[in-house]
Design an enzyme around this catalytic site. Structure first.
Site, PDB file in Angstrom:
ATOM      1  N   TYR A   1      90.836 -78.394 -14.705  1.00  0.00           N
ATOM      2  CA  TYR A   1      91.263 -77.277 -15.556  1.00  0.00           C
ATOM      3  C   TYR A   1      90.057 -76.447 -16.001  1.00  0.00           C
ATOM      4  O   TYR A   1      90.071 -75.216 -15.920  1.00  0.00           O
ATOM      5  CB  TYR A   1      92.007 -77.812 -16.781  1.00  0.00           C
TER       6      TYR A   1
ATOM      7  N   LYS B   1      89.362 -72.475 -15.186  1.00  0.00           N
ATOM      8  CA  LYS B   1      89.250 -71.480 -16.251  1.00  0.00           C
ATOM      9  C   LYS B   1      87.880 -70.802 -16.242  1.00  0.00           C
ATOM     10  O   LYS B   1      87.774 -69.625 -16.604  1.00  0.00           O
ATOM     11  CB  LYS B   1      89.514 -72.138 -17.605  1.00  0.00           C
TER      12      LYS B   1
ATOM     13  N   THR C   1     102.614 -72.990 -27.114  1.00  0.00           N
ATOM     14  CA  THR C   1     103.477 -72.559 -26.019  1.00  0.00           C
ATOM     15  C   THR C   1     103.990 -73.798 -25.285  1.00  0.00           C
ATOM     16  O   THR C   1     103.737 -74.927 -25.693  1.00  0.00           O
ATOM     17  CB  THR C   1     102.707 -71.661 -25.042  1.00  0.00           C
TER      18      THR C   1
END
Length: 335
Positions: free
Chosen positions: A175, A179, A212
């Protein structure tokens, strides 16, 4: 004063493509852009979820102009098909928001054999941006906004010898790498626009800690370990709402004062109003960008090159006389 949805200028006549607009930050972004008059292309993989997102936006903005395009960033064939569909309908694109992403999942591969997080978060958006480049350059002053994360600070630049972390895969390592790739991509694209003398710009944003579906999905898939649980807990207890978390990317896309190469994020790193933040990690930055460009081309076989602008003075009179159709007109983003 903080930049809020009420600060977004009238964007009637503009076209925006938002990846992952069927939920979370993408849905909040699409809703705000549609409310400002933008025609929004909801580019998403889950079509049922996209239809629900469309209905949610229309419930708030009944006059919203929307369309749904199926896009699976984990498949280069799907990316190409989605881009073709968009280009046929829209000769100019004013905003491309590279928003969709995956976080800290168990090791998986895309349809093309890429490590899933690098494949979706970066390579899919690389391909989409490359395919849509003609429409972006046809707009008067398009903006490409790429969404990164504070996790880019823990990422390492992509290793050309092992871009998919074969034998070294860890969910958070992958990840962070993806990013940081988003970070390098946005800055590199801006440098290409500038070198080519284009008015299109590339900006960078991150949402901080926002509550989220991303954290819940990471926990459910079981790849992120205790960090996933901690992130989910903190996002529920202290995180911003999706509407608040989307403000950095919305400001990057719509603030008339925003400039290419700028980075927008919450004032207090993971929380607060959307403000411009400095670009950090400048050591060997161009080397990392050049390496990412080479890796992305090698993996996808899709070049992302911004052609130089051609000024009337550089074109022979005979060539100008042969031009029967004027270039398509488009309104300036944020005007």
């Amino acid at each position: 004063m903080p930049y809020t949805v009420s600060n977004i200028p009238d964007l009637s006549g503009r076209v925006a493509v938002v990846t992952g607009a069927n939920g979370g930050l993408g849905l909040s972004s699409a809703k705000a852009l549609a409310g400002a008059g933008t025609h929004v292309v909801i580019a998403a993989r889950d079509q049922a979820k996209a239809a629900r997102a469309q209905a949610e936006i229309l419930a708030v903005h009944p006059q919203a102009s929307l369309e749904i395009v199926e896009l699976d960033l984990g498949s280069l064939a799907s990316v190409a098909a989605a881009a073709e569909q968009i280009l046929v309908a829209h000769p100019t694109i004013d905003i491309l928001m590279n928003n969709a992403g995956l976080m800290a999942m168990p090791e998986r591969k895309t349809a093309d054999g890429f490590e899933m997080q690098f494949g979706v978060n970066h390579l899919g958006h690389w391909a989409l941006t490359a395919h849509l480049m003609p429409a972006l350059l046809a707009a008067e002053a398009a903006r490409v906004v790429t969404v990164t994360s504070t996790a880019h600070h823990m990422g390492r630049a992509v290793n050309p010898a092992n871009p998919h972390l074969v034998g070294r895969y860890k969910p958070w390592r992958a990840y962070g790498q993806s990013k940081l790739a988003n970070f390098h991509f946005a800055i590199g694209l801006q440098r290409q626009f500038e070198a080519a003398g284009r008015r299109a710009t590339s900006l960078l944003a991150h949402p901080g800690l926002s509550d989220t579906e991303l954290q819940a999905t990471t926990v459910a898939e079981g790849g992120g370990g205790w960090m996933a649980g901690a992130s989910h807990f903190l996002s529920m207890k202290t995180g911003m709402t999706p509407d608040q978390g989307a403000m950095p990317q919305l400001r990057a896309a719509t603030d008339p004062a925003a400039k290419g190469g700028e980075f927008y994020a919450p004032r207090f790193i993971n929380n607060g109003a959307a403000v411009r933040r400095p670009i950090m990690r400048r050591f060997r930055l161009q080397h990392a960008i050049d390496s990412l460009w080479a890796i992305s081309l090698a993996e996808t076989k899709i070049p992302l090159v911004v052609p130089s602008a051609v000024t009337p003075s550089a074109v022979a009179p005979s060539a100008l006389a042969r031009s029967a159709v004027a270039p398509p007109a488009a309104a300036k983003v944020g005007a």
